[in-house]
Design an enzyme around this catalytic site. Sequence first.
Site, PDB file in Angstrom:
ATOM      1  N   HIS A  72     -55.322  47.331  48.480  1.00  0.00           N
ATOM      2  CA  HIS A  72     -56.643  46.698  48.493  1.00  0.00           C
ATOM      3  C   HIS A  72     -57.765  47.719  48.393  1.00  0.00           C
ATOM      4  O   HIS A  72     -58.890  47.423  48.763  1.00  0.00           O
ATOM      5  CB  HIS A  72     -56.817  45.884  49.778  1.00  0.00           C
ATOM      6  CG  HIS A  72     -55.919  44.692  49.834  1.00  0.00           C
ATOM      7  ND1 HIS A  72     -55.072  44.442  50.881  1.00  0.00           N
ATOM      8  CD2 HIS A  72     -55.714  43.690  48.949  1.00  0.00           C
ATOM      9  CE1 HIS A  72     -54.389  43.326  50.650  1.00  0.00           C
ATOM     10  NE2 HIS A  72     -54.754  42.850  49.485  1.00  0.00           N
ATOM     11  N   HIS A  73     -57.451  48.924  47.919  1.00  0.00           N
ATOM     12  CA  HIS A  73     -58.535  49.929  47.875  1.00  0.00           C
ATOM     13  C   HIS A  73     -59.639  49.504  46.921  1.00  0.00           C
ATOM     14  O   HIS A  73     -60.767  49.943  47.042  1.00  0.00           O
ATOM     15  CB  HIS A  73     -57.982  51.315  47.512  1.00  0.00           C
ATOM     16  CG  HIS A  73     -57.548  51.439  46.081  1.00  0.00           C
ATOM     17  ND1 HIS A  73     -56.420  50.820  45.603  1.00  0.00           N
ATOM     18  CD2 HIS A  73     -58.094  52.085  45.028  1.00  0.00           C
ATOM     19  CE1 HIS A  73     -56.296  51.095  44.310  1.00  0.00           C
ATOM     20  NE2 HIS A  73     -57.304  51.858  43.944  1.00  0.00           N
ATOM     21  N   LYS A  78     -54.689  42.905  40.958  1.00  0.00           N
ATOM     22  CA  LYS A  78     -54.377  42.402  39.619  1.00  0.00           C
ATOM     23  C   LYS A  78     -52.931  42.671  39.248  1.00  0.00           C
ATOM     24  O   LYS A  78     -52.380  43.717  39.571  1.00  0.00           O
ATOM     25  CB  LYS A  78     -55.311  43.155  38.646  1.00  0.00           C
ATOM     26  CG  LYS A  78     -55.276  42.704  37.236  1.00  0.00           C
ATOM     27  CD  LYS A  78     -56.296  41.626  36.952  1.00  0.00           C
ATOM     28  CE  LYS A  78     -56.131  41.012  35.590  1.00  0.00           C
ATOM     29  NZ  LYS A  78     -54.987  40.080  35.509  1.00  0.00           N
ATOM     30  N   LYS A 102     -51.032  52.141  37.646  1.00  0.00           N
ATOM     31  CA  LYS A 102     -51.416  51.901  36.258  1.00  0.00           C
ATOM     32  C   LYS A 102     -52.936  51.714  36.135  1.00  0.00           C
ATOM     33  O   LYS A 102     -53.577  52.332  35.310  1.00  0.00           O
ATOM     34  CB  LYS A 102     -50.703  50.608  35.833  1.00  0.00           C
ATOM     35  CG  LYS A 102     -50.609  50.325  34.413  1.00  0.00           C
ATOM     36  CD  LYS A 102     -49.937  48.973  34.160  1.00  0.00           C
ATOM     37  CE  LYS A 102     -48.525  48.821  34.687  1.00  0.00           C
ATOM     38  NZ  LYS A 102     -47.839  47.613  34.156  1.00  0.00           N
ATOM     39  N   ASP A 107     -58.432  53.750  34.633  1.00  0.00           N
ATOM     40  CA  ASP A 107     -59.760  53.448  35.175  1.00  0.00           C
ATOM     41  C   ASP A 107     -60.117  51.975  35.071  1.00  0.00           C
ATOM     42  O   ASP A 107     -61.219  51.619  34.636  1.00  0.00           O
ATOM     43  CB  ASP A 107     -60.847  54.298  34.470  1.00  0.00           C
ATOM     44  CG  ASP A 107     -60.836  55.719  34.974  1.00  0.00           C
ATOM     45  OD1 ASP A 107     -60.460  55.935  36.141  1.00  0.00           O
ATOM     46  OD2 ASP A 107     -61.182  56.624  34.189  1.00  0.00           O
ATOM     47  N   LYS A 114     -48.500  41.749  42.073  1.00  0.00           N
ATOM     48  CA  LYS A 114     -47.519  41.179  41.134  1.00  0.00           C
ATOM     49  C   LYS A 114     -46.943  39.917  41.745  1.00  0.00           C
ATOM     50  O   LYS A 114     -46.786  39.827  42.972  1.00  0.00           O
ATOM     51  CB  LYS A 114     -46.387  42.177  40.884  1.00  0.00           C
ATOM     52  CG  LYS A 114     -45.585  41.878  39.642  1.00  0.00           C
ATOM     53  CD  LYS A 114     -46.367  42.347  38.446  1.00  0.00           C
ATOM     54  CE  LYS A 114     -45.575  42.474  37.192  1.00  0.00           C
ATOM     55  NZ  LYS A 114     -46.242  43.369  36.256  1.00  0.00           N
ATOM     56  N   SER A 371     -56.887  42.756  29.958  1.00  0.00           N
ATOM     57  CA  SER A 371     -57.149  41.751  31.001  1.00  0.00           C
ATOM     58  C   SER A 371     -58.486  42.035  31.683  1.00  0.00           C
ATOM     59  O   SER A 371     -59.243  41.119  32.012  1.00  0.00           O
ATOM     60  CB  SER A 371     -56.055  41.793  32.070  1.00  0.00           C
ATOM     61  OG  SER A 371     -54.954  41.024  31.672  1.00  0.00           O
TER      62      SER A 371
HETATM   63  N1  GLU Z   1     -48.038  41.943  33.355  1.00  0.00           N
HETATM   64  C1  GLU Z   1     -48.768  42.994  32.733  1.00  0.00           C
HETATM   65  C2  GLU Z   1     -48.419  44.337  33.341  1.00  0.00           C
HETATM   66  O1  GLU Z   1     -47.385  44.488  33.944  1.00  0.00           O
HETATM   67  C3  GLU Z   1     -50.257  42.709  32.693  1.00  0.00           C
HETATM   68  C4  GLU Z   1     -50.930  42.618  34.012  1.00  0.00           C
HETATM   69  C5  GLU Z   1     -52.372  42.130  33.932  1.00  0.00           C
HETATM   70  O2  GLU Z   1     -52.889  41.987  32.860  1.00  0.00           O
HETATM   71  O3  GLU Z   1     -52.944  41.908  35.002  1.00  0.00           O
HETATM   72  O4  GLU Z   1     -49.096  45.307  33.175  1.00  0.00           O
END
Ligand code: GLU
Length: 480
Positions: A72-73, A78, A102, A107, A114, A371
Site C-alpha cells: 500500500h505504499h 493494481k 513491476k 514509474d 492480484k 492500464s
Molecule cells: N495482468 C497484467 C499484469 O500482470 C496487467 C495488470 C494491470 O493492467 O493492472 O501485468
Amino acid sequence: MPAAKKPRKSDQPTSLWENVNLQFDRAAVSTKIHPGLLQQIKVCNNVYSVQFPIKHGKDYVIIEGFRAEHSHHLKPVKGGIRYSEAVTRDEVMALAALMTYKCAIVDVPFGGSKGGVKINPRKFRTSELEKITRRYAAELIKKDFLGPHVNVPAPDMGTGPREMAWIVDTYDAFHPGEPDNQACITGKPFQQGGIQGRVEATGRGVQFGIREAFSHPEDLAGFGMKPGLAGKRVAIQGFGNVGFHAAKFLHEEDDVKIVAVGEWDGGIYDAKGIDPEKLQRHMKRTGSVLNFPGAKNMKKGNDVLFLDVDMVIPAALENQINARNVHRVRAKIIAEAANGPITASADETLRKRNVMIIPDMYLNAGGVTVSYFEWTKNLSHMHYGRMSQHLESMEAETIIRAIEANTGKEIDPLARKILLRSHDELALVNSGLEDTMRCAYRDIRTLMLRRKKVQDLRMASYALAIEKISGAYLDLGIFP
Ligand code: GLU
C-alpha cells in the site's frame, strides 16, 4: 547452444511466492536499505479469500477466489484477475508482489495487487462465467477490495475485456451515479471507457523491451549474440493474448522468424517461420495450433522452450523452466513475457551458463503501463489527443509550408509523413509505452553496470524496484 549436462541435484520444488522472495533477498543485499524496511517491502499486506456457490449445469459448485494486496505504499493498488485451476493463495500473493515491483520499475504510481478465481473458464458457459464474475466483484466491493481509488483490477490469464465490462457494471450498481466509476477497472472494452491499444499492450511492451535489449550490441556480445533482430529464430510458449501479440509484432515489424509455438495441447515447428496472424486464424478455426499447414507437430507444447533457437519467449504459466528441465535449455536469450516462468534455482543455473534473461517484471510491464493511461483517461473524462490533435496537425502543415517556401522544393516524403502523422489515442498510447519501456530498460542497465554486486538484469530490476519503493516509505515518514 548445446544443452548442458543433466544436474545431479534433485529439484527442490519452490512455489512462486518463495521464488519471488528468494530473488528479492538476492537483490536486497546490493542495496543499503535497513532490514526492517526491506521486510516491510517484501511482505504481502493482506489477502482476502472468498467462497460462494454457483449453479453449474444441474449441480452446485463452490467457487474459490482471492485478491491479494501486496503493498500500500502507493494507492490505488493494481493488478489483474486470473481465471485458472492453478490459482492458489500463494500464487496470487506472489503475482501481487510482482505487480508492486513491476509498477515501481516503469514509474506507474500504484501498489501491487492480484486476484484469482480457481476455475477453468473453458468448463463454464458464458452465463455461468458472468454470474461468477459479478459475484466475485460484489464480494470484493463489500470489503473495499475494488474501487477507483483503492484497488483497480485488469485482465490476466483467462479473463479479458468482457469480464472487465461485467465488473464495471457491477461496481456501478453498487455506487450509482458516482462520476469515477469507470476507473474502478482497466482493460475494459473501448465503448465502456477502455483505451485504444490496451488489448495488445503487454505484447507490444514485450516487443519494445526486446528491441531495447537488442539496441546494446556490447551487452549482446557478452552472451555470444549478434545485434539486430531481423532473422533471429524465436520460439514462443503460450499463444494467448500476450504470446500472440508479441509474436505478431516481432514478426511483422522486426523481421523476427517465429519458428515454434507451444500450447497446452502440443506445439508446432517450422524452420521457415510461422505467420502469427495465419496461425491465430487456424487456431480459431480448429481450436488448436496443431496441424498448421507447413509446420511439424510437437507432442509437448513445453518442448518449444528447449529448442536450439536464438531466443525463447515463455508467455504462459510460472515455473516452466525449473531445476528438473533447465539442463535442456539451448537458447542464448530468454525473454520472460509470462510472470515467473523460471524458478530461482533454474535462474541460477542459467546465469552460470551465461544465458541472458530479460526479466518478467520489466518485460511484461506494458499491460499495466497502458492500464495506467486508461485509468487517468477515465478520471479526466477526456480521451488522449482531444485538445492537441488539431493544433499539432495545423502546426505541422505550417512548418511544411514554411520549409517549402524557403527552399523552393517539396519536402522529403518521409519527413512529410512523420510531421503529418496522426496523434490519435493509439499513437499516443504506443508512444508513451515505447518511451516507458526504453527508459525503464536504461535505468535497469545503468544500475547493473554501476554496481559491482549486481550481475544481471533481474537482480538490477529488483534492486531498482526495492529502492524506489523504499523511497516512497521514507517519504511517508514510516521509517526514519
Ligand atoms: N495482468 C497484467 C499484469 O500482470 C496487467 C495488470 C494491470 O493492467 O493492472 O501485468
